[in-house]
Write a protein that holds these residues in place. Sequence first.
Motif, mmCIF file in Angstrom:
data_model
loop_
_atom_site.group_PDB
_atom_site.id
_atom_site.type_symbol
_atom_site.label_atom_id
_atom_site.label_comp_id
_atom_site.label_asym_id
_atom_site.label_seq_id
_atom_site.Cartn_x
_atom_site.Cartn_y
_atom_site.Cartn_z
ATOM 1 N N ILE A 152 0.856 -1.200 0.000
ATOM 2 C CA ILE A 152 0.000 0.000 0.000
ATOM 3 C C ILE A 152 0.893 1.252 0.000
ATOM 4 N N ILE A 153 1.932 1.246 0.831
ATOM 5 C CA ILE A 153 2.842 2.409 0.912
ATOM 6 C C ILE A 153 3.539 2.619 -0.440
ATOM 7 N N GLU A 187 14.638 12.395 -4.334
ATOM 8 C CA GLU A 187 15.669 11.450 -3.892
ATOM 9 C C GLU A 187 15.199 10.621 -2.686
ATOM 10 N N LYS A 188 14.479 11.298 -1.778
ATOM 11 C CA LYS A 188 14.010 10.628 -0.556
ATOM 12 C C LYS A 188 12.996 9.515 -0.885
ATOM 13 N N THR A 189 12.042 9.847 -1.742
ATOM 14 C CA THR A 189 11.026 8.821 -2.070
ATOM 15 C C THR A 189 11.670 7.687 -2.870
ATOM 16 N N LEU A 245 3.612 5.836 -2.819
ATOM 17 C CA LEU A 245 4.872 6.482 -3.238
ATOM 18 C C LEU A 245 4.930 6.599 -4.762
ATOM 19 N N ASP A 246 4.367 5.601 -5.445
ATOM 20 C CA ASP A 246 4.346 5.634 -6.910
ATOM 21 C C ASP A 246 3.551 6.822 -7.416
ATOM 22 N N LYS A 247 2.517 7.178 -6.635
ATOM 23 C CA LYS A 247 1.633 8.279 -7.071
ATOM 24 C C LYS A 247 2.220 9.642 -6.674
ATOM 25 N N ALA A 248 3.097 9.628 -5.642
ATOM 26 C CA ALA A 248 3.638 10.904 -5.133
ATOM 27 C C ALA A 248 4.726 11.443 -6.065
#
Length: 234
Positions: free
Chosen positions: A201-202, A213-215, A206-209
């Motif tokens: 789910i996370i 570099e952090k992600t 993250l894929d959508k955000a």
Amino acid sequence: MNIDKLSKRLETVASFIKPDMRIADIGSDHAYLPCYAVNQGLAKAAIAGEVVEGPYQSAYNQVKEAELSDRIAVRKGNGLAVVNQGEVDCIIIAGMGGALITDILENGKQKLVEVQRLILQPNVAAEKVRKWLLDNNWQLSDERLIEEDGKYYEILVADRDKNKIQYTNLKKELLLGPYLLNSKDEVFHRKWRSELNQWKIILNELDKAESNEKTAIKKRDLIEKISIVEEALS
Ligand SMILES: C[S@@+](CC[C@H](N)C(=O)[O-])C[C@H]1O[C@@H](n2cnc3c(N)ncnc32)[C@H](O)[C@@H]1O
């Protein structure tokens, strides 16, 4: 829960105290664990350490009420500051995150010189604790994974005088636990299937955000952990 009947989690923690050990329970809160251990003859004497006033008071009152003040010292202070070097054989730190447990051990290293056994129960990030043990020459000697009230708890036991454990796949064994991986029981499957679902789910979020570099680092880490766990469960 009371001093005669602990939760399954704390009872499992207590089961690893070796006969006649002097223990320190750091972050003792209500002091149920040291009262139970001394009352049941599992430990010879105990220190209950607490940094926060409220829990310190409840630990103090519990020990007094149980008439165990001659064998359990209740001390207020941060981490291992409440223990003098050579005073205990076994240190217990339960019910905190793995990062806080390793901070307490790291900041109190000089107090560990004469300690033989550590019993650690991180609520999260057990891999951080396993890594600290490995880096600091403590041998992981046993592990348990239990389920209680819908939550999963890992209990790690480390000894000073054990033979060095041979890791064959360090990342995987630090994440999942070498002993727990060996048995891979039903609880192990349930815990890690549940973690996998949350990580996916996370990852999806993250894929959508917006990517930075952090992600990207977080995604790489999650993808690697998902692959390790899927392989272990297959
Ligand atoms: C969630 S409770 C766990 C209590 C008990 N050990 C258990 O497993 O049921 C965590 C306790 O640790 C205490 N604590 C947190 N950081 C601490 C520190 N650095 N030194 C001593 N106690 C600490 C908190 O005040 C709290 O009472």
